[in-house]
Design an enzyme around this catalytic site. Structure first.
Site, PDB file in Angstrom:
ATOM      1  N   ASP A   1       4.159   1.576  -1.299  1.00 15.99           N
ATOM      2  CA  ASP A   1       4.532   1.736  -2.517  1.00 15.99           C
ATOM      3  C   ASP A   1       3.466   2.208  -3.460  1.00 15.99           C
ATOM      4  OD1 ASP A   1       6.824   0.546  -1.683  1.00 15.99           O
ATOM      5  OD2 ASP A   1       5.987  -1.364  -2.122  1.00 15.99           O
TER       6      ASP A   1
ATOM      7  N   ALA B   1       0.652  -1.248  -0.066  1.00  8.61           N
ATOM      8  CA  ALA B   1       0.073  -0.075   0.017  1.00  8.61           C
ATOM      9  C   ALA B   1       0.926   1.120   0.081  1.00  8.61           C
ATOM     10  CB  ALA B   1      -1.028   0.077   1.404  1.00  8.61           C
TER      11      ALA B   1
END
Length: 327
Positions: free
Chosen positions: A263, A261
């Site tokens: 990234d 999440a």
């Protein structure tokens, strides 16, 4: 090596072969596993490529079947892998993810002695950055080997000298190194970036307990022009100069997998940053936060670190509030 293509973003980092049980429960009781790949930097490379940007991924993989899978998968997404190095002496890293039906997944790394852990400053070359606008790195790579910190520092310094902007996500991985070394190393890299992307827990790890506004002010004083502070289920904050922008989170009814999440959030932020190379007004920061929060929320809806990342048309449709045409 082949001649580098013009590119928008260069990212440097390790990708691993990822194995996760087909059913929830302890790994010890799992007879079957799903195979994929995992790596913060390749997640972002794939995410930005799906949004229409040109991305060059720099890494080292073993000369083994696991490396073959990773290289083919990332290249198949349209990412430039022409600078990828294969090593016959050191292996490709492995990564296991265990779901127990509650909380975040358990993660088990097998990265010690991997091909990427051998990255050194001598590997960094101007060819990596040829034709590029931006470099994105994380705090994971410095934790991998004896010279990887110096390699990432060299890459950040060289990229800026060549006129690229630089983003840095601390992406703290406590399982990879000691806390004092991690804190000292990550803080030393903050002055080398233009865009800093910590989470609230990482900010507290680096600076101790402060208010959200104090975190933003302190990190800005270290050198970055912009800081985005991820607050998880409470949204995110953006800081640039005297400007502070808050964005509420996207509401999700269920969370399948939180890994990736952060990234995805970074991918959304960078997709807006690449339009101008700066965030000097409230509108651009608001747009960036909307993209980052939406992509972070979407990433939690899939098992897998990158598989659910949207295409450009999908993201634009979701941002505009239009439903998807399925029939």
């Amino acid at each position: 090596m082949s001649t580098p293509r013009l590119t928008d973003v260069v990212t440097i980092g390790e990708s691993m072969l990822s194995l996760q049980p087909m059913n929830e429960g302890p790994i010890a009781h799992a007879p079957l596993f799903n195979r994929s790949i995992a790596g913060a930097e390749s997640n972002i490379a794939i995410g930005l490529t799906r949004l229409g940007y040109r991305v060059r991924w720099i890494s080292r993989l073993g000369q083994d079947p696991f490396g073959d899978v990773i290289a083919a998968t990332i290249a198949g997404e349209g990412v430039d892998v022409s600078m990828l190095q294969r090593d016959s002496k050191y292996p490709t890293a492995l990564y296991f993810k265990e779901f127990k039906g509650y909380g975040d997944p358990n993660v088990f790394y097998y990265r010690s002695g991997s091909a990427m852990s051998q990255l050194s400053p001598e590997h960094v070359c101007d060819e990596w950055f040829e034709g590029a606008k931006h470099l994105h790195v994380t705090g994971i790579t410095p934790a991998l080997g004896p010279q990887t910190t110096d390699a990432i520092r060299t890459a950040m310094q060289r990229a800026r000298a060549l006129g690229l902007t630089v983003s840095f996500d601390p992406n703290l991985r406590r399982k990879l190194w000691g806390e004092e070394v991690a804190r000292k190393t990550l803080l030393s890299l903050v002055p080398l970036c233009d865009l800093f992307l910590p989470g609230i827990e990482e900010a507290e790890f680096l600076l101790g307990h402060q208010s959200h506004e104090e975190y933003g002010k302190t990190f800005l004083s270290m050198g970055p022009s912009t800081v985005f502070l991820k607050l998880g289920e409470h949204g995110a904050l953006g800081f640039s100069g005297d400007l502070t922008v808050r964005a509420q989170p996207y509401d999700v009814k269920r969370i399948v997998d939180t890994v990736g999440a952060g990234d995805a959030f970074a991918t959304g932020i960078l997709s807006e940053w690449l339009k101008s190379g700066s965030f000097d007004d409230e509108g651009s920061m608001t747009n960036a936060l909307a993209r980052g929060n939406l992509m972070g929320a979407l990433a939690t809806q899939f098992k897998g670190d990158w598989e659910g990342l949207p295409r450009k048309d999908e993201l634009e449709r979701l941002l505009s509030g239009k439903g998807e045409i399925t029939r």
